[in-house]
Design a protein around this motif. Structure first.
Motif, PDB file in Angstrom:
ATOM      1  N   ASP A 168       0.825  -1.212   0.000  1.00 24.09           N
ATOM      2  CA  ASP A 168       0.000   0.000   0.000  1.00 24.09           C
ATOM      3  C   ASP A 168       0.858   1.260   0.000  1.00 24.09           C
ATOM      4  OD1 ASP A 168      -2.257  -1.565   0.007  1.00 24.09           O
ATOM      5  OD2 ASP A 168      -2.619  -1.387   2.172  1.00 24.09           O
ATOM      6  N   LYS A 169       1.957   1.240   0.716  1.00 25.88           N
ATOM      7  CA  LYS A 169       2.848   2.402   0.758  1.00 25.88           C
ATOM      8  C   LYS A 169       3.426   2.716  -0.617  1.00 25.88           C
ATOM      9  CE  LYS A 169       7.002   4.129   3.107  1.00 25.88           C
ATOM     10  NZ  LYS A 169       8.055   3.817   4.112  1.00 25.88           N
ATOM     11  N   LEU A 221      -2.046  -4.496  -9.616  1.00 26.27           N
ATOM     12  CA  LEU A 221      -2.310  -5.309  -8.431  1.00 26.27           C
ATOM     13  C   LEU A 221      -1.082  -5.357  -7.538  1.00 26.27           C
ATOM     14  CD1 LEU A 221      -4.230  -8.370  -9.930  1.00 26.27           C
ATOM     15  CD2 LEU A 221      -5.168  -6.582  -8.453  1.00 26.27           C
ATOM     16  N   PRO A 222      -1.297  -5.605  -6.232  1.00 29.76           N
ATOM     17  CA  PRO A 222      -0.155  -5.744  -5.331  1.00 29.76           C
ATOM     18  C   PRO A 222       0.573  -7.058  -5.577  1.00 29.76           C
ATOM     19  CG  PRO A 222      -2.191  -6.263  -4.168  1.00 29.76           C
ATOM     20  CD  PRO A 222      -2.593  -5.754  -5.528  1.00 29.76           C
ATOM     21  N   LEU A 223       1.901  -7.025  -5.405  1.00 32.18           N
ATOM     22  CA  LEU A 223       2.674  -8.258  -5.510  1.00 32.18           C
ATOM     23  C   LEU A 223       3.940  -8.149  -4.667  1.00 32.18           C
ATOM     24  CD1 LEU A 223       3.098 -11.075  -6.647  1.00 32.18           C
ATOM     25  CD2 LEU A 223       4.393 -10.035  -8.520  1.00 32.18           C
ATOM     26  N   VAL A 240       3.515   4.053  -7.754  1.00 34.42           N
ATOM     27  CA  VAL A 240       3.351   3.256  -8.966  1.00 34.42           C
ATOM     28  C   VAL A 240       2.107   3.669  -9.750  1.00 34.42           C
ATOM     29  CG1 VAL A 240       3.134   0.906  -9.868  1.00 34.42           C
ATOM     30  CG2 VAL A 240       4.549   1.336  -7.852  1.00 34.42           C
ATOM     31  N   GLN A 241       1.083   4.144  -9.044  1.00 38.42           N
ATOM     32  CA  GLN A 241      -0.176   4.504  -9.700  1.00 38.42           C
ATOM     33  C   GLN A 241       0.014   5.502 -10.851  1.00 38.42           C
ATOM     34  OE1 GLN A 241      -3.502   3.265  -8.606  1.00 38.42           O
ATOM     35  NE2 GLN A 241      -3.773   3.908 -10.738  1.00 38.42           N
TER      36      GLN A 241
END
Length: 257
Positions: free
Chosen positions: A46-47, A65-67, A52-53
Motif C-alpha cells: 500500500d505504501k 495489483l499488489p505483488l 506506482v499509480q
C-alpha cells in the motif's frame, strides 16, 4: 527511444518491479506502451502504490495489483486475474532485487546465511516462480526478461554479495531459455550500466560507481531508463524472435573495458 510505432500492438505484458517513475521498470513500461502493448503492473504494498499509480495511469495499464514476490497467494491472484482478463500473456519483465543492508554493505566473506538466502529468494527464485506461472499463459510463445548488472560477470567495488546473486540470476535465465525454448518462450537478461535510481542508491559508495562508469565507458555517459526500455521493447518484439539466452548490455560499452 524507439519510434512511436505499433510493433507491440496486440501483445500483452506484465511488468513486475516498478518502484516509481524513475525506476528501470517504469522506463520499460513506457517503451512497451509507446509500441502499442497492453500492460499489467504490480506494486509492492500500500505504501508503494501511490508511487506506482502514476506510472500505471501514464501507460494505461489494464491491471494494477499488489505483488510481494514472497507471497504465493498474491502471485497466484495476479496470474489468475491475467488469465481471466486477458487469457494469454506475451511477455513478462522481472525487475526485482533485494538484499538486507548489512549484508549488501559488507564483504561477501561476511555475508550472513539468512541474508544470502533472502537475496537469492527475492532476486533470483522469484523469476522462477513467475516463469512457472507465466508458462501456461504463453500459449503462442512469449518472452521473459530480467534485470542484471555487470557485477554478475566481473568484480565491481562495493557491489559485494549482489555480484554472486546476479550471476545466479543470469545463469537461471539461461537455463530457463533452454527449458522453455521448445514452447517458443524466449528468456533474456538486460544488463544496464549504473543508473541513478532509488534501488541503486542503496549500494555503498554509489556516487563513486557512477563517476567510474562515466570515466570508463566508451561513450562516457550514463545509460538512461529510456534506453533500457528501448532495448526491452525490442527484445519482447518479433524483431528479436531468434534471440534467447542472452545478456544484453546497455551500458555505453562499459562492460568491454
Amino acid at each position: 527511444m524507439l519510434p512511436d510505432t505499433d510493433f507491440l500492438a496486440g501483445k500483452k505484458g506484465l511488468v513486475v518491479g516498478v518502484a516509481n517513475s524513475h525506476s528501470i521498470a517504469a522506463g520499460c513500461a513506457q517503451a512497451f506502451h509507446a509500441a502499442g502493448a497492453q500492460l499489467a503492473l504490480t506494486y509492492l504494498n500500500d505504501k508503494a502504490q501511490k508511487f506506482v499509480q502514476p506510472v500505471a495511469d501514464s501507460v494505461g495499464a489494464d491491471i494494477l495489483l499488489p505483488l510481494d514476490v514472497t507471497d504465493d497467494a498474491q502471485m497466484d491472484a495476479l496470474f489468475e486475474t491475467i488469465r481471466e482478463d486477458w487469457g494469454t500473456l506475451d511477455f513478462l519483465l522481472h525487475s526485482i532485487a533485494f538484499c538486507p543492508r548489512e549484508d549488501l554493505h559488507g564483504r561477501v566473506t561476511d555475508c550472513s546465511r539468512a541474508g544470502f538466502a533472502q537475496a537469492m529468494d527475492i532476486s533470483v527464485h522469484s523469476l522462477i516462480r513467475l516463469a512457472r506461472r507465466a508458462e501456461p499463459l504463453m500459449t503462442n510463445g512469449g518472452t521473459l526478461l530480467t534485470l542484471s548488472y555487470h557485477g554478475a560477470e566481473k568484480v565491481v567495488d562495493h557491489y559485494n554479495i549482489m555480484g554472486p546473486v546476479k550471476a545466479a540470476l543470469e545463469s537461471t535465465a539461461r537455463y530457463l531459455s533452454v527449458e522453455l525454448g521448445p514452447k517458443n518462450i524466449r528468456v533474456n537478461a538486460l544488463s544496464p550500466g549504473p543508473l541513478e535510481t532509488r534501488a541503486a542508491s542503496g549500494i555503498d559508495h554509489f556516487d563513486e560507481l557512477i563517476e567510474d562508469a562515466k570515466a570508463r565507458a566508451p561513450l562516457h555517459r550514463l545509460t538512461t531508463i529510456e534506453e533500457v526500455g528501448a532495448m526491452a521493447a525490442c527484445l519482447v518484439s518479433d524483431f528479436a524472435r531468434s534471440v534467447s539466452g542472452n545478456t544484453a548490455y546497455i551500458d555505453g560499452g562499459n562492460h568491454v573495458v
